[in-house]
Design a protein around this motif. Structure first.
Motif, mmCIF file in Angstrom:
data_model
loop_
_atom_site.group_PDB
_atom_site.id
_atom_site.type_symbol
_atom_site.label_atom_id
_atom_site.label_comp_id
_atom_site.label_asym_id
_atom_site.label_seq_id
_atom_site.Cartn_x
_atom_site.Cartn_y
_atom_site.Cartn_z
ATOM 1 N N ALA A 72 8.376 0.829 -30.705
ATOM 2 C CA ALA A 72 7.440 1.954 -30.651
ATOM 3 C C ALA A 72 8.028 3.141 -31.407
ATOM 4 N N TYR A 73 7.179 3.854 -32.113
ATOM 5 C CA TYR A 73 7.572 5.001 -32.927
ATOM 6 C C TYR A 73 6.685 6.188 -32.582
ATOM 7 N N ARG A 74 7.256 7.380 -32.706
ATOM 8 C CA ARG A 74 6.502 8.597 -32.394
ATOM 9 C C ARG A 74 6.787 9.667 -33.438
ATOM 10 N N TRP A 93 1.087 14.846 -31.409
ATOM 11 C CA TRP A 93 1.922 13.646 -31.500
ATOM 12 C C TRP A 93 1.075 12.449 -31.884
ATOM 13 N N THR A 95 1.555 8.059 -32.097
ATOM 14 C CA THR A 95 2.386 6.934 -31.708
ATOM 15 C C THR A 95 1.917 5.668 -32.401
ATOM 16 N N SER A 97 3.095 1.382 -32.233
ATOM 17 C CA SER A 97 4.005 0.333 -31.761
ATOM 18 C C SER A 97 3.645 -0.967 -32.479
ATOM 19 N N SER A 106 -1.968 2.073 -31.873
ATOM 20 C CA SER A 106 -1.778 3.460 -32.312
ATOM 21 C C SER A 106 -2.460 4.387 -31.319
ATOM 22 N N TYR A 176 8.622 9.068 -38.477
ATOM 23 C CA TYR A 176 8.368 8.585 -37.108
ATOM 24 C C TYR A 176 9.690 8.030 -36.583
ATOM 25 N N ARG A 179 11.235 5.128 -30.177
ATOM 26 C CA ARG A 179 11.336 5.682 -28.822
ATOM 27 C C ARG A 179 12.140 4.764 -27.958
#
Length: 179
Positions: A72-74, A93, A95, A97, A106, A176, A179
């Motif tokens: 997962a990326y944020r 924000w 997100t 994944s 998303s 990004y 997480r």
């Protein structure tokens, strides 16, 4: 910034999605282009004031065939004036994944707060919003991440990451973090 072997440099990575001919794009968007060079271990780009070093000197090649992201990326961004004694803050924000099977999700949201004092009374307003998560399948080919949403929408983003440590990915030039 996108560095070309020719010495050209494109300041807007997201523009790669729509460029079909470099010469035509350079003519239509000359401020998006400059030149680059190596100076020792540094990379420099030509600015109005002359050659200036860029702070990020690692170059990243296109991603290998079959490359998959996992995790997962944020991305967090925002604004406001709290740092200078103000009363407003905004946060946004996004997100994403990914899994090895080629699926993605998303989402994202935003929030803000502000306060005002008048005649000894403080009034505060806080807002928040969250977009529903969206799902689909993804594919990475070189510098292109294609997101095929379950509703049929297709989105193409330019992607770079360090394949040995994908803790940060850049999509259309925006960072990004995992997480």
């Amino acid at each position: 910034i996108v560095l070309f072997k020719s010495g050209d440099a494109l300041r807007d990575m997201a523009a790669l999605k729509s460029i079909t001919d470099v010469a035509t794009h350079k003519a239509a968007h000359p401020k998006s282009w400059t030149t680059w060079r190596r100076s020792g271990k540094a990379i420099e780009i030509l600015q109005a004031k002359g050659w200036q070093k860029i702070t990020y000197t690692q170059t990243l090649d296109r991603l290998p065939a079959g490359y998959q992201l996992v995790g997962a990326y944020r991305r967090l961004s925002g604004g406001g004036n709290l740092a200078i004694g103000g009363n407003a803050a905004i946060a946004v924000w996004s997100t994403l994944s990914f899994d090895r099977a080629g699926n993605f999700a998303s989402g994202g949201g935003s929030g803000s707060s502000t306060s005002n004092e008048s005649a000894g009374t403080t009034t505060s307003v806080v807002t928040t919003g969250r977009a529903p998560d969206r799902y689909g399948r993804y594919r990475i080919e070189g510098y292109t991440l294609t997101l095929n949403y379950a509703d049929g929408r297709v989105e193409r983003r330019m992607i770079v990451t360090d394949v040995s440590d994908p803790g940060v990915i850049w999509l259309d030039g925006d960072g990004y973090t995992s997480r």
